[in-house]
Design an enzyme around this catalytic site. Sequence first.
Site, mmCIF file in Angstrom:
data_model
loop_
_atom_site.group_PDB
_atom_site.id
_atom_site.type_symbol
_atom_site.label_atom_id
_atom_site.label_comp_id
_atom_site.label_asym_id
_atom_site.label_seq_id
_atom_site.Cartn_x
_atom_site.Cartn_y
_atom_site.Cartn_z
ATOM 1 N N SER A 194 1.725 4.615 -2.500
ATOM 2 C CA SER A 194 3.133 4.261 -2.434
ATOM 3 C C SER A 194 3.939 5.506 -2.141
ATOM 4 C CB SER A 194 3.599 3.633 -3.753
ATOM 5 O OG SER A 194 4.931 3.193 -3.666
ATOM 6 N N GLY A 195 4.975 5.356 -1.317
ATOM 7 C CA GLY A 195 5.834 6.472 -0.968
ATOM 8 C C GLY A 195 7.289 6.092 -1.093
ATOM 9 N N GLY A 196 8.157 6.944 -0.545
ATOM 10 C CA GLY A 196 9.581 6.718 -0.668
ATOM 11 C C GLY A 196 10.072 5.479 0.049
ATOM 12 N N ASP A 246 5.724 13.127 13.657
ATOM 13 C CA ASP A 246 5.455 13.405 12.243
ATOM 14 C C ASP A 246 3.959 13.602 12.018
ATOM 15 O OD1 ASP A 246 6.237 13.919 9.652
ATOM 16 O OD2 ASP A 246 6.197 11.821 9.028
ATOM 17 N N THR A 302 5.100 0.593 0.074
ATOM 18 C CA THR A 302 3.798 0.607 -0.588
ATOM 19 C C THR A 302 2.752 0.067 0.376
ATOM 20 O OG1 THR A 302 4.852 0.231 -2.733
ATOM 21 C CG2 THR A 302 2.497 -0.255 -2.575
ATOM 22 N N VAL A 303 1.567 0.666 0.371
ATOM 23 C CA VAL A 303 0.483 0.233 1.255
ATOM 24 C C VAL A 303 -0.594 -0.437 0.410
ATOM 25 C CG1 VAL A 303 -1.224 0.925 2.963
ATOM 26 C CG2 VAL A 303 0.978 2.111 2.856
ATOM 27 N N LYS A 361 1.562 -2.371 5.068
ATOM 28 C CA LYS A 361 2.663 -1.526 4.611
ATOM 29 C C LYS A 361 3.855 -2.431 4.308
ATOM 30 C CE LYS A 361 5.438 2.447 6.144
ATOM 31 N NZ LYS A 361 5.603 3.427 7.257
#
Length: 772
Positions: free
Chosen positions: A22-24, A136, A27-28, A42
Amino acid sequence: MSLRVGDPAEIGGYVLEARLGSGGMGTVFLARTGSGRPVAIKLIHQQFAADEEFRTRFRQEVAAARRVSGAFTAAVVDAAPDAEQPWMATSYIEGDTLSQHIAAKGPLGGAELRRLAIGLAEALRDIHRVGVVHRDLKPSNVVLSPEGPRVIDFGISRAADQQTLTMTGRIIGTPPFMSPEQLQAPRGVGPRSDVFSLGTLLVYSVTGHGPFDADSPYMTAYQVVHEEPALDAVPQPLRALVELCLDKEPERRPSADELLVLLRDLPSDLGTAGGDGLGASRTRDVTTRHDEVTSRTAGAILPAEAPPSPAAPRTADAHADAPDAARAPVVPDVPGDHADPGDTTLNGRRPRRRWRSVLAAVVAVSAVGGGVAVVTAAGSGESGEAKNSGVAAPAPPDGFAPWRRTVLGGRADIPDELRCVARGEAVFCGGGGVVASRLDVKDGSRVWTVKSRGVPVQGLYLVGATQDTVLGYRFAPEDAPQEPRREVVALDAKTGHELWSVPTDTQSQAVTGRSQEALVAGTAVVSVDATGSHLEARDAHSGDVTWKTPFPAGTRCAPVLAGTRLLAMCARDGEIDALDVRHPTLYTVNRASGRLGSPLAVKGPVVPVGATGGRLALLRVHKEGPASTGYDGVALADPATRKVTYAPLARTYDGTPGMAGGTVYVSGQTGRVTAIDPESGRAKWSRQTAVEGASGPAAGERALYFSSATGRVVALSPSTGEILWTTDPRVDGLTGEQGSGPRVTVAGGALVVAADKNTLFAFDARKPPKSG
C-alpha cells in the site's frame, strides 16, 4: 501479506487473495481471474475518487500502461478508471523489486548486473517506441522476475504527443532518480530523461546508493542539476556508460537503442561495488564505441573527455531579479561552468547553460544539520549571517521551557503535519488523524486529544477556535462508507468533549485553490453544507444554524474571509468540472442573515491570500496548458466599492503564498522569500534563506516566521527581509507540499512549530535554538 479487516473481497469480479502493498495513492492486491490466472489489482484510495485531477492522471496511467504492455512490462488485464473507486488489473509479476533485493541481499555484480542493465534498456526501448515516457523509473518500480527485470507503475508517465499533467501543489517524481530537466521543466521531458534515470538505477544497483544522494530531497535535487555524480565505486566499463547516461544535457545522452548496443558489448565480469572491473583502456573502448554508434544513428559525436570537477558554488548574482532573468528563481552559476564567450567548448565539451530551477536547492543553503546558514540578499550581492541572537518579543508565560511532543492520531500509518492556534496559555492543534488536541504552551503537556480513524485530505487541518470551542475535521474510515466522508467537529475547549458535528462538502480547492472547507467568523462557523449547494452558519458552541444561503444558480462557492468581512467566492459549474476556474465571482455575505450582496467579477485564475484594509488580496495563477507554474499578478478586490485593481508582477513567482501586515509573501521551494506590495505588484525585497519548502508567514511583533516540514525555522525582518536567525531541522521530512498554511504559531513570546510526523516543538523567540 493477508487481507485486512475492511479490505474488499473482490474487485471488478476478481477474487482477492492477499495484499501486496500500500502506498500514498492506492493499495495493490493479489487476485485471480476466473481461470485462476494471478493478477495484481491497484485500487485507488477512496479519498482520491472525487478528485477529478487525480482521476485524469489515473486514466493517463491506464492508457500508458495499455500502450506499452509487452515483454518487459506488466500487461494490463482490465481497468475501470471511472468506477466509484478506480482500479486497474495487470498481469502479476512474481519477484522482489530492485529496492527489496538490494536491501536484503546487497548490490549486484557480474552477469546479474549485466542482465539487469540490458533488460532495463530493452524495456525503455519498447516503452519509447510506442511514444511513452515513463518519468518515474526507480528501484521500487523494477521487479526482478525469473524471466528478467520488468518495469511497472506508469502513474506519472505520459505519451510524447500529450500535455503533461501536473498535480497542483505536489512534486511529481522521486528526486534521487529524476533527470535535471524533469526537476526544472517537467513539461518538456522526453525519452532521454528515462535514460538518465536508468543511469542512476545502475549506480544504485552496483553500490546500494544513488549517484546524487544528499541529506535532504532538495539538496539531492541540487546535486542532480549542478553536480557531477559520485561514481568512484562503479566498475570502470560500466562507469563509462553511466557517465554517458548522466550527462546533464539530454541530447548528449544515448537513446535506449544506442544504449542497448553499448551494453551488449560489455563483458559479463563487470565486478561489484568498489571493484575495478576492467581498466581504463576498456573505458575508452566503450566511449569510442558510443561515438561510433551515435555518429551512425544521429550524426553527432559526443566527446570522450570527462566533465570538469565541480568546485564549491558561488553566491547568487547581484542581478538575479533583473527583468531579463528567467521566470523562475535564479540558481547561481557553478564555478567551472564559465568559458570565454568566444569559445564553443569547455574542456572538450560545450559550456553548460546556467541552470535555473524551482526545485534545485540554492547554493546559499547550509547543509542539513550543520552550521549557521549563510545567505545572500537578492539585488544586493551582500551576505548576511543568521546570528541566532533572538528577536524583540514579549516574554513567554511564567514557567515556560522549550519542549517537544508527538501527538498521535487515530492511525499510525498516516502521520501528518498539524496546524495550531493559540488561545492564552493553551494551544490547539489538529490535522491528519487528529481532530484536535489541547496542549499547555508552557511545557507541551497534553490536556486532551480527539482522534480521527479515517484517511485525511491533503491540506485540511484545524478549522479554528473561539474562546470556548475548538473546531476540526474528522474523516471517515475506508471501511465505513455509510459514515460522512468528512465532518466539521466542534469540541469543548476545556474538556475536548464533542459538542456537535456536521457533514461538509468538498469543493474549496476547486473554487479557491486552497483547502479550507469551513472557517471561524467571530463566534460562528461557516461551511458548505453536505449537499454542496448552500453556505450555512452555525453557532460555534451550540451548533445551532443561524442561516443557510443557496449558491447563485449554476455556481459552487466556498467561504473566504477578508479581515473581518465574510465573502463567498463562487465559480461556474462548467469551469469547476473542467478544473479551470478563470472567472470567479465574489459576493459579500451578511454575517447576521447570510444574504449575498452584489457580484464582483474577478479575472482569474486567482488564489486568495489575505486581506488589507478590508480588501481581499488575490494572486493570479500563471498557467502553461493545464499546469500551474506560479503567480504572475496580484489583485485587490474591494467589496465595499465593488472595484478590483490589478497589478502585474515583474516575474512569475512559484511557491507558497501568504500575507501579513498588508504585504504578500511567496516562499519558494528553494528557500527564497519575496515580499510583494499588493498595490503595485512591486517586489519590496527578496531574500534567500536556508529553509526549503517553507510556508508562512506567521507574524510576531517585529519578525516574520517561516518554517518547513523539517521543523527548520527562519525569522525575517518585515521591513528589509534581513535574516534575524535560523534554526536547524528537527525532524526528517519532505518539503514538497506547496500552498500549505503557516506551520509556526505565535503564542506571546513563545513559538509553537508544527513539523512532519505529528511533531510539535516550542521555544522562546528571544532565545532560538542555536545552529550547528
